[in-house]
Design a protein around this motif. Structure first.
Motif, PDB file in Angstrom:
ATOM      1  N   UNK A 228      48.019  54.731  37.379  1.00 56.78           N
ATOM      2  CA  UNK A 228      47.353  55.853  36.448  1.00 56.78           C
ATOM      3  C   UNK A 228      46.262  54.488  35.667  1.00 56.78           C
ATOM      4  N   UNK A 229      46.524  53.544  36.976  1.00 64.24           N
ATOM      5  CA  UNK A 229      45.233  52.600  36.585  1.00 64.24           C
ATOM      6  C   UNK A 229      43.986  53.640  37.229  1.00 64.24           C
ATOM      7  N   UNK A 230      44.392  53.892  38.535  1.00 65.22           N
ATOM      8  CA  UNK A 230      43.385  54.055  39.449  1.00 65.22           C
ATOM      9  C   UNK A 230      42.586  55.367  38.642  1.00 65.22           C
ATOM     10  N   UNK A 231      43.436  56.145  38.369  1.00 65.63           N
ATOM     11  CA  UNK A 231      43.081  57.488  37.550  1.00 65.63           C
ATOM     12  C   UNK A 231      41.966  56.834  36.690  1.00 65.63           C
ATOM     13  N   UNK A 232      41.900  56.269  35.617  1.00 64.77           N
ATOM     14  CA  UNK A 232      41.443  56.058  34.505  1.00 64.77           C
ATOM     15  C   UNK A 232      40.057  55.462  34.857  1.00 64.77           C
ATOM     16  N   UNK A 233      40.017  54.594  35.739  1.00 64.76           N
ATOM     17  CA  UNK A 233      39.176  54.762  36.791  1.00 64.76           C
ATOM     18  C   UNK A 233      37.734  55.008  37.502  1.00 64.76           C
ATOM     19  N   UNK A 234      38.501  55.877  37.879  1.00 60.28           N
ATOM     20  CA  UNK A 234      38.363  57.298  38.078  1.00 60.28           C
ATOM     21  C   UNK A 234      37.305  57.771  37.101  1.00 60.28           C
ATOM     22  N   UNK A 235      37.988  58.512  36.262  1.00 61.19           N
ATOM     23  CA  UNK A 235      37.853  58.989  34.977  1.00 61.19           C
ATOM     24  C   UNK A 235      36.158  58.821  34.688  1.00 61.19           C
ATOM     25  N   UNK A 236      36.132  57.300  34.611  1.00 62.03           N
ATOM     26  CA  UNK A 236      35.151  56.758  33.743  1.00 62.03           C
ATOM     27  C   UNK A 236      33.987  56.604  34.530  1.00 62.03           C
ATOM     28  N   UNK A 237      34.430  56.267  35.665  1.00 62.04           N
ATOM     29  CA  UNK A 237      33.374  56.251  37.177  1.00 62.04           C
ATOM     30  C   UNK A 237      32.663  58.259  37.292  1.00 62.04           C
ATOM     31  N   UNK A 238      33.364  58.396  37.059  1.00 66.19           N
ATOM     32  CA  UNK A 238      32.525  60.327  37.199  1.00 66.19           C
ATOM     33  C   UNK A 238      32.354  60.854  35.933  1.00 66.19           C
ATOM     34  N   UNK A 239      31.760  60.024  34.500  1.00 68.22           N
ATOM     35  CA  UNK A 239      31.511  59.895  33.524  1.00 68.22           C
ATOM     36  C   UNK A 239      30.038  59.162  33.599  1.00 68.22           C
ATOM     37  N   UNK A 240      30.797  57.674  34.299  1.00 67.48           N
ATOM     38  CA  UNK A 240      28.870  57.363  34.386  1.00 67.48           C
ATOM     39  C   UNK A 240      28.025  57.896  35.614  1.00 67.48           C
ATOM     40  N   UNK A 241      28.256  58.912  36.400  1.00 72.46           N
ATOM     41  CA  UNK A 241      27.682  59.223  37.402  1.00 72.46           C
ATOM     42  C   UNK A 241      27.098  60.352  37.102  1.00 72.46           C
ATOM     43  N   UNK A 282      36.746  64.838  26.123  1.00 76.23           N
ATOM     44  CA  UNK A 282      35.390  64.041  25.367  1.00 76.23           C
ATOM     45  C   UNK A 282      34.375  64.182  25.856  1.00 76.23           C
ATOM     46  N   UNK A 283      34.222  63.916  27.325  1.00 82.12           N
ATOM     47  CA  UNK A 283      33.612  63.620  28.077  1.00 82.12           C
ATOM     48  C   UNK A 283      32.669  64.314  29.480  1.00 82.12           C
ATOM     49  N   UNK A 284      33.937  65.711  29.211  1.00 87.04           N
ATOM     50  CA  UNK A 284      33.217  66.393  30.378  1.00 87.04           C
ATOM     51  C   UNK A 284      33.550  68.050  29.291  1.00 87.04           C
ATOM     52  N   UNK A 285      32.881  69.471  30.912  1.00 87.76           N
ATOM     53  CA  UNK A 285      32.627  70.327  30.366  1.00 87.76           C
ATOM     54  C   UNK A 285      34.090  70.951  30.519  1.00 87.76           C
TER      55      UNK A 285
END
Length: 337
Positions: A228-241, A282-285
């Motif tokens: 679950x932590x990796x999931x949240x971290x990946x979402x944040x990275x996708x937003x940053x990218x 909030x961060x994706x289409x």
């Protein structure tokens, strides 16, 4: 799952109940579960110290875990100060306050929760009793991380017993996303008493690497919480990218099921998933999550297992040389979704 952050509902119902005669339906539920340990506890035939002392045996009736109060079934499995901490740290995130008779608590609790929550509760009861016996008979002190790791290994959700990953009709290779979607495969590694490792790899519809990343992370309480932590971290990275249309892929069935159930609660797992939902909304289409076999997630799996060596690193449009053969293997078997 209903919210049992505080066992207020249970306490209120149980405290108002004076009967010790439980309905037949309750006993049938315990036998069907199966939950022999809980059944023995409700029948008051489990050899806790308080019961042994009441039957005339010359034993110290103090709780083996905390040394405070008589060791009754309810105390040692629910209301001991130490066990309360374990319940709160568990995937159920339960918090208990006032002590009640164990059979009264179980009758009301079994009515208020779904079958999967009840099954997990039975599993944790067994593990806590096992830890109690290890302490009493072998002098082995309980360690929370080991208890939660054992729960993760033993617990099998009722609705997934017939749908294990190897039995599902899933492709054995990586699938390409649609033209305007970036697919992010993520994974986590987990070891007892060691840091977790997060990793992800992002690819477009022709298998080209858009980005990859690794991150050592503080020790998680269980493999599921690491995922679950990796999931949240990946979402944040996708937003940053700057990815706006994404598909996340995990090989953790339990995480995928928890995400799809959209349950609410107060455990740390639910808190992480709530954060993930907020970011996704909030961060994706467009945002989608899929479950895949380990063979379809081998790049992220390798990177996660070696995250400590790679450190906190982001690669743009490339991956470490050591995983290039895995990426090439995915591309040679590329199938569009």
């Amino acid at each position: 799952m209903k919210d049992f952050g505080l066992f207020a509902l249970i306490h209120g119902q149980a405290a108002s109940s004076s009967t010790h005669v439980l309905p037949t339906s309750f006993w049938k539920l315990l036998w069907k579960a199966p939950a022999l340990l809980v059944w023995r506890g409700c029948m008051k035939i489990l050899p806790v110290r308080g019961s042994l002392r009441a039957r005339g045996m010359d034993v110290d009736e103090a709780c083996a875990f905390c040394g405070e109060g008589a060791e009754t079934m309810g105390h040692v499995l629910l209301f001991c100060s130490r066990v309360r901490q374990w319940w709160f740290a568990s995937p159920l995130g339960l918090r208990q306050e006032n002590e009640v008779e164990f059979h009264e608590f179980m009758q009301d609790f079994s009515k208020a929760v779904d079958p999967q929550t009840l099954a997990r509760f039975f599993t944790l009861c067994y593990i806590f009793w096992e830890a109690r016996n290890a302490l009493v008979f072998h002098g082995t002190p309980p360690r929370l991380k080991l208890l939660l790791a054992r729960e993760a290994a033993l617990f099998l959700p009722p609705d997934s017993r017939q749908t294990q990953a190897n039995d599902l009709p899933l492709p054995a290779t990586w699938l390409a996303p649609s033209n305007d979607v970036i697919k992010l495969n993520f994974d986590a590694s987990w070891r007892v008493n060691a840091a977790s490792g997060f990793a992800c790899v992002a690819r477009n519809n022709v298998g080209e690497i858009m980005a990859a990343a690794t991150a050592p992370h503080m020790a998680a309480l269980s493999p599921l919480l690491a995922e679950a932590g990796a999931f949240k971290w990946t979402i944040g990275l996708a937003m940053d990218l700057g990815f706006r249309r994404v598909c996340m892929e995990t090989d953790c069935m339990r995480l995928f099921q928890a995400w799809n159930r959209k349950e609410v609660g107060c455990s740390y797992l639910f808190s992480l998933l709530m954060d993930c939902r907020h970011l996704a909304n909030t961060g994706f289409v467009s945002f989608d999550v899929s479950f895949v076999k380990r063979s379809s997630n081998k790049v992220a799996d390798y990177l996660a297992r070696h995250a400590e060596a790679f450190g906190q690193t982001v690669w743009i449009e490339e991956v470490p040389t050591v995983v290039e053969p895995l990426v090439l293997d995915d591309v040679t078997t590329l199938v569009p979704t």
